[in-house]
Structure formats: C-alpha cells, structure tokens
Design an enzyme around this catalytic site. Structure first.
Site: not given
Length: 625
Positions: A341, A370, A511
C-alpha cells in the site's frame, strides 16, 4: 527522423541493463543541410550532461542521410536524451513528438526521450507472467457462514447480504467503516472453483489482518488474522487449496501507518496498556512521531485514526522485515507475495529491506507496489524513486493503463491511449512490464461499469452516490464498453486484474459504493462468460506472457495492436465509435482465426481488410509460419 521504438533508429529499444551499449541513428532530409549532429544526454541521478558527436554514415536514397553514434549506459538509473543539429536554418533539436509513439519532432525545445537502465541482476518471479489476478475485498466477496470467535462487540453486522454498505455519518459526524457483511477466508476457499473457471492464477486480497474497520487499512495487529475473516489455520488452508488449483495468494501490506486503535498505538485502550500513546516507555513509542505526546502526532493524510510510522526506526523495520518479521511469517504460512500500500510513501531503505526479506523467505516471492503514476520516473517527496531498477519492487499497479483504457472508451482519441501504452512499454524494464497489475478499477476507484456508462460524479456527495444507478440505456452501453475494456486489459503487456464483481456486472461510485457485496445468484452471466473466454485466451496464447507489443492503428475511435513472439501472434482491434470502421492489415492476417468478437458478426480479414462494427472488438490469432 528518429523513432525510439524502432530498432533501426535506436538499438536496442526500451529499458536496458546497466552497461548496455545503445546505437542511435537519425535520418534528417538532405534539404535540411545538416553539417553536424550531436546526442545530448542528461544523467538524472548525477545531473551530469554528456554530449556525443554523431558521425555521418551515408545516404538513405537520394533525399535523406544517416548520422549515428553509440552510448554505453554507465550505471542503473534514468537518462534523458534529445538530438541537436547544425543546419542551414541554424541550430535545431529533435525531441519526442506529443502522442507520436516515440517519433520525433523538429523544434527549438521540447520533451526528451527516456532511457531506463536497470541492474543487470534484476530478476522477477516467473509464476505470475501470463496469468490473471483477481482482487477481493474480503468482507464483501462470500461468507461461508462459519461461526467466529473473539469478534469485538462493537462491530455492526448487516442482516442481509444484499443490503447497501453503510455510508451515513454517526452521531459524531464521522464515517467509521464499522459495518460488516461477514465475508471470510473460508468463503473465498469455497469459491475457488468459480475463480479457476475465470482463469485466475493469483488472488490479491485487501488487508486480512486484525483491524477495526471493514477495509482493514488501519491495522491493529499484523500477526493475527481478523477474527471475522477466520484464523491462521483458515489462511493456511486457503493458500494450500488455492495452490492445488494453480492459484497463489498476494497479501496487502500496509506499512506506512497503523491504526490508532491497535496493539501498537492503543488510543482506545482496547489492548494491554503499553501502547505508544499510553507510555513513553512503550516498546512501540519510537515507531511514531509525536509533536505533543500523547494527543498530537503525524498521521496519514491528516487522518487521526491512522498514525504514521517511522519505517526505518530499527525496531519497526525489524518487526516487519527481520528474520522473524511479519513479511517472512506470512510467506512461510503460504502467501506468494505482498502488494505494498502507498509504496511511494515507503522509504527506499525500507523497500530494500522488505524485498530482501521476502526473497530470503521465498525465492519467487512477489513484491508489487501501489504507484499511481509512471513508476519508472516517479518522483516522491523531493526525490526520484528507483522502484523498478532492482532490489525493490518487482512491478506495480498500472494506473496509467486504467486511465488510458477508460478515457479512450469514453471519448478520448485512440492516439492518446496508444501513446500511454507505448510509453509504458518503452520505460519499464521487461522483467517488470510482464508483471504489471493491469486493472480498470479497484477499491479506491469508481466501478468501471459505472464510469463506462457515462455517470459523472461532478462533486456529488455520498447521499447522491448511494442511489445512483445507470439507466437501462446507460447500462446497455456500459456493458458493451466493458467487454471492449476487458479485451484490451487482457491483451496488453502485463497481467489483467479483475476487481471482484466487475465480471458479474456490479455498479458503484466511490467508497463505499464500489465495495458492495458480490451479487451471487444475480450475476450478469453473459458478461461473466466473456471474462471466462478472455481467461481461456490468456491460458492458450503464450505470446500474451512476454510477447512484444506492436501498434497497428490508433485513430479517433479505432485502436489496434499486436502481441507477438515465436509461438504466434495475437491481434486486438477495437472500434469504440458508433460507425463501422475498416482496418487495413498485413496480408498474413488473412490466415488468422477468430478467438473472440463482440458487436455483431465478425469474420477474419479478407483481402487484408477487417471490418469492425460500432462498439465492437475482435481478437485474432495467427500461428507461426
């Protein structure tokens, strides 16, 4: 006058190992009256500039001439170059043409070309090349219904799998992401036959470690599986069963920050009273940077529940990357690698140590980062990163491809998409290129189907997004476009990554609406079959593993390219416009067979021409001579 993607002008093309000699040739017209030519090279890491005189080496026909020189790349790093010419009209330069696919433009100034030089020892795992990745948000994929133990009492469980994710703020006005549907590791294991039928060879799991949110990016304990997902034995079972099906498990490593509600920080007192915000003598105190202890500290993007860690602090680095550390523990238990991440927020020294730890535990462990931009030349926090040059990341999530594919299918010219494809192919080491995670949507983005239907957020908030759905007409168009997007995604260099539910027709804005539960029993079966067919093509066409990439057409709504190696050649042609288009091909393609097509009746080329209906694509395969 120059084309960086053509070995006539630059040999070899693309990224090269340090020590490689590159031969440059330019081809100016005789009428330019060129009396001298130079190759101007900037070494990015040192700032040194090198000027190489080019030699006149003969005529090309009656009206063009050749100039050439050699450059030996001294060390791993980035080099930027252009050409300067003394001509009858004065000093001019050759620079990279916008959307020119590596070709040149004659100008006083402009953008240079890039040379990526990587370590000659660079090696990446073979097992992912040619495969298919499937991304799972664990809480929302499938629940086995197995009773769980030690689940914290403050977790709110949805009554039904088909309910909407919670999006309204609580009484404090906060979005806590503390609603759960109960997807678990055993549920994933039960659905392995479904994933195998899609052609999946790697499952990328969003975080599975104990954390007090449904996304689990606020890690509470790196050494435990979250109790709602199961336990360590469930994880080992999933890895073993998946491996027997030819599928490996890629874990999400969140190492730039922890949760404030964690063993290490313990802001809510949930754990034993030795967290960093409770005692300055805590073994974790040095992991965090307090401005005013205990309540003011550095945190990820200003989110107080995500305190930043000091990754190179010796005890944290050892905890994650040491011989008994987190990285090695989960690899030893069956994981095949780590997706990191926010890799651009991890220091080089930490990435070096993590890569070394992963390879020490498992020689073919994958370390994938990422990175949202071109990872070959990414600059972060004031310095150029060296992710792909050796010893750090094996590859990255390919956000540039995502933007290019979705942009092209929603109206941007094909020339722009092709420029992105060629730039990535040119700039990335081949070892990284073959493992790129080529996605068109993730847990951080809108669903591809929603974007392809033309739905624009335009700053609208969660209340609007919660009820936003494509109209039947919009959804019909989106489904046509998603087939085209998947065909491109599955045939470009790299490895396609399906975000769970895309193949079933899930819609969703941002989200949490892009994290709805998988619609078991309500799938778009025709779309799923399309993905299965593409997975079969990946498995049956070796040229998609590491085959070279050749552009064929990029004009308005028409896009076509070829992947080729000694085993054969695959052509992908797409017409995203409403009108029928004709594509001129080499004669050899008249012997190709159709692997897959959409948008009406498609046939193999006749008389070197291929006809594409509106919003259609075709994949052709040509056996070697």
């Amino acid at each position: 006058m120059f084309d960086s993607m053509n070995p006539v002008f630059r040999n070899p093309v693309g990224a090269v190992p340090a020590g490689q000699t590159i031969h440059f040739k330019i081809n100016p017209p005789r009428g330019l009256r060129c009396s001298a030519a130079r190759t101007e090279i900037l070494c990015d890491q040192t700032g040194e500039r090198v000027t190489l005189g080019m030699f006149w080496c003969g005529m090309d026909g009656d009206d063009r001439e050749w100039w050439e020189c050699d450059f030996q790349v001294p060390a791993a790093g980035l080099y930027f170059y252009h050409f300067s010419l003394e001509t009858g009209r004065g000093a001019v330069g050759l620079f990279r043409a916008p959307n020119g696919g590596g070709k040149s433009t004659l100008a006083g100034a402009g953008a240079p070309w890039q040379i990526t030089a990587y370590s000659p020892e660079l090696k990446t795992p073979d097992w992912l090349a040619g495969g298919v990745i499937y991304q799972i948000f664990p809480d929302r994929f499938y629940s086995s219904g197995t009773p769980k133990s030690a689940v914290p009492a403050d977790r709110r469980m949805h009554a039904a799998w088909t309910e909407e994710p919670e999006w309204r703020p609580d009484e404090k006005g906060e979005i806590t992401n503390s609603d759960y549907f109960g997807g678990d590791l055993r549920g994933i294991e039960e659905k392995l036959p479904y994933l195998s039928a899609l052609g999946v060879t790697c499952i990328y799991l969003n975080p599975i470690f104990e954390a007090h949110s449904n996304h689990r990016y606020n890690t509470a304990d790196y050494e435990k599986i979250d109790p709602l997902l199961g336990n360590e034995a469930d994880f080992v079972s999933l890895c073993r069963t998946a491996r027997r099906s030819g599928i490996r498990i890629l874990l999400d490593g969140v190492f730039s920050h922890t949760g404030s509600d964690s063993v290490y920080f313990n802001s809510l007192g949930r754990y034993a009273p030795d967290g960093a915000c409770q005692s300055r003598q805590s073994p974790y105190a040095g992991w965090y940077e307090f401005t005013s202890w205990p309540g003011v500290y550095k945190c990820w993007w200003g989110i107080k529940t995500l305190p930043n860690v000091r990754e190179t602090e010796p005890t944290f680095n050892a905890f994650i990357n040491g011989p008994a550390g987190v990285v090695r523990k989960w690899l030893a238990l069956g994981a095949a690698g780590w997706r990191l991440d926010v890799a651009d927020e991890l220091p080089d020294a930490f990435l070096d140590a993590l890569h070394e730890a992963a390879r020490a535990e498992k020689g073919d462990a994958l370390v994938l980062g990422e990175v949202w931009e071109d990872a070959s030349n990414k600059a972060a926090y004031g310095q150029r990163r060296r992710y792909l040059l050796g010893g750090q990341l094996d590859s990255v999530m390919n956000y540039p491809y995502r933007a290019a594919i979705l942009g092209y299918l929603t109206g941007r010219p094909a020339e722009e998409a092709m420029e992105v494809f060629l730039s990535v192919v040119e700039n990335y080491p081949p070892q990284a290129l073959r493992l790129l995670m080529n996605h068109i949507g993730t847990h951080d983005t809108e669903r591809a189907l929603t974007l392809l239907g033309g739905m624009a957020l335009d700053g609208r908030g969660r209340a609007w997004q919660s009820s936003a759905r494509l109209s039947p007409e919009e959804r019909g168009l989106a489904l046509l476009r998603l087939r085209l997007a998947a065909a491109v995604q599955f045939t470009l260099p790299g490895v396609p990554c399906i975000y769970y539910g895309d193949e079933a027709g899930l819609e969703g804005c941002r989200d949490p609406f892009n994290r709805r539960t998988f619609p078991w029993g309500r799938e778009d079966r025709e779309l799923t079959e399309w993905y299965r067919a593409l997975g079969g093509i990946r498995a049956s066409c070796p040229c998609l593993k590491e085959g070279a990439f050749y552009p064929i057409a990029a004009e308005g709504g028409l896009l076509a390219y070829c992947r080729q190696d000694t085993t054969g050649a695959l052509l992908c042609a797409v017409n995203r416009g409403p009108e029928r288009r004709t594509l001129q091909l080499e004669e050899r393609w008249s012997a190709a067979r159709v692997l897959l097509s959409s948008g009406g009746r498609q046939t193999r080329p006749a008389a070197s021409k291929l006809w594409l209906e509106g919003n259609s694509c075709i994949l052709l395969y040509l056996e070697p001579d």
